[in-house]
Design a protein around this motif. Structure first.
Motif, PDB file in Angstrom:
ATOM      1  N   ASN A 156       0.795  -1.230   0.000  1.00 12.15           N
ATOM      2  CA  ASN A 156       0.000   0.000   0.000  1.00 12.15           C
ATOM      3  C   ASN A 156       0.830   1.284   0.000  1.00 12.15           C
ATOM      4  O   ASN A 156       0.293   2.348   0.229  1.00 12.15           O
ATOM      5  CB  ASN A 156      -0.971   0.033   1.179  1.00 12.15           C
ATOM      6  N   VAL A 187      -1.945   2.920 -10.331  1.00  7.99           N
ATOM      7  CA  VAL A 187      -0.875   2.527  -9.419  1.00  7.99           C
ATOM      8  C   VAL A 187      -0.791   1.007  -9.333  1.00  7.99           C
ATOM      9  O   VAL A 187       0.288   0.432  -9.285  1.00  7.99           O
ATOM     10  CB  VAL A 187      -1.125   3.136  -8.024  1.00  7.99           C
ATOM     11  N   TRP A 188      -1.954   0.357  -9.343  1.00 10.40           N
ATOM     12  CA  TRP A 188      -1.988  -1.091  -9.128  1.00 10.40           C
ATOM     13  C   TRP A 188      -1.964  -1.880 -10.421  1.00 10.40           C
ATOM     14  O   TRP A 188      -1.841  -3.094 -10.394  1.00 10.40           O
ATOM     15  CB  TRP A 188      -3.230  -1.458  -8.319  1.00 10.40           C
ATOM     16  N   ARG A 231       2.406   2.451  -2.617  1.00 10.76           N
ATOM     17  CA  ARG A 231       2.372   3.064  -3.941  1.00 10.76           C
ATOM     18  C   ARG A 231       1.081   3.814  -4.199  1.00 10.76           C
ATOM     19  O   ARG A 231       0.940   4.456  -5.226  1.00 10.76           O
ATOM     20  CB  ARG A 231       2.559   1.992  -5.007  1.00 10.76           C
ATOM     21  N   SER A 232       0.137   3.761  -3.312  1.00 11.86           N
ATOM     22  CA  SER A 232      -1.156   4.420  -3.497  1.00 11.86           C
ATOM     23  C   SER A 232      -0.988   5.933  -3.534  1.00 11.86           C
ATOM     24  O   SER A 232      -0.173   6.508  -2.815  1.00 11.86           O
ATOM     25  CB  SER A 232      -2.117   4.040  -2.366  1.00 11.86           C
ATOM     26  N   GLN A 233      -1.779   6.585  -4.377  1.00 11.49           N
ATOM     27  CA  GLN A 233      -1.765   8.043  -4.471  1.00 11.49           C
ATOM     28  C   GLN A 233      -2.755   8.688  -3.505  1.00 11.49           C
ATOM     29  O   GLN A 233      -2.780   9.899  -3.376  1.00 11.49           O
ATOM     30  CB  GLN A 233      -2.099   8.467  -5.899  1.00 11.49           C
ATOM     31  N   ILE A 234      -3.583   7.884  -2.851  1.00 11.54           N
ATOM     32  CA  ILE A 234      -4.556   8.416  -1.912  1.00 11.54           C
ATOM     33  C   ILE A 234      -3.838   8.826  -0.631  1.00 11.54           C
ATOM     34  O   ILE A 234      -3.031   8.068  -0.088  1.00 11.54           O
ATOM     35  CB  ILE A 234      -5.661   7.382  -1.612  1.00 11.54           C
ATOM     36  N   LYS A 235      -4.129  10.033  -0.171  1.00 12.46           N
ATOM     37  CA  LYS A 235      -3.462  10.553   1.019  1.00 12.46           C
ATOM     38  C   LYS A 235      -3.846   9.764   2.261  1.00 12.46           C
ATOM     39  O   LYS A 235      -4.973   9.347   2.415  1.00 12.46           O
ATOM     40  CB  LYS A 235      -3.851  12.008   1.244  1.00 12.46           C
ATOM     41  N   ARG A 280      -8.754   6.905 -10.131  1.00 11.20           N
ATOM     42  CA  ARG A 280      -7.509   7.657  -9.986  1.00 11.20           C
ATOM     43  C   ARG A 280      -6.387   6.757  -9.472  1.00 11.20           C
ATOM     44  O   ARG A 280      -5.243   6.860  -9.903  1.00 11.20           O
ATOM     45  CB  ARG A 280      -7.724   8.817  -9.026  1.00 11.20           C
ATOM     46  N   ASP A 281      -6.704   5.875  -8.573  1.00 10.48           N
ATOM     47  CA  ASP A 281      -5.698   5.016  -7.959  1.00 10.48           C
ATOM     48  C   ASP A 281      -5.436   3.736  -8.760  1.00 10.48           C
ATOM     49  O   ASP A 281      -4.493   3.019  -8.491  1.00 10.48           O
ATOM     50  CB  ASP A 281      -6.124   4.662  -6.535  1.00 10.48           C
TER      51      ASP A 281
END
Length: 89
Positions: A9, A84-85, A11-15, A80-81
């Motif tokens: 987790n 990343v995956w 690499r996630s772009q979610i803050k 959006r995320d």
């Protein structure tokens, strides 16, 4: 074998946000319709952010519209995320 706990987790772009107070008390204080929506949500929502969106969408007067708005926001966050995956295979 590498220790996966160190890299999952990240690499996630979610803050990430730190919680303040008791999340269970905040969850229990939510309207029943919002608690029901949160129980089936794909992402982990904080009670505070979910309630803020719920109130802005008029959840007290129109719960179905507020749930639809929450669904739209969640789908947008998932799209959006997703990059990343995506491992490309």
């Amino acid at each position: 074998m590498t220790d996966r706990r160190k890299t999952r987790n990240l690499r996630s772009q979610i803050k990430r946000r730190r919680r303040v107070g008791s999340p269970m008390k905040a969850y229990d204080a939510l309207p029943a319709e919002l608690r029901h929506w949160l129980s089936s949500a794909c992402l982990p929502w904080s009670p505070k952010s979910a309630l803020r969106i719920w109130n802005k969408a008029g959840g007290t007067h129109n719960p179905s519209a507020a749930c639809a708005h929450l669904n739209a926001i969640e789908q947008s966050m998932l799209r959006r995320d997703a990059g990343v995956w995506d491992t490309g295979g």
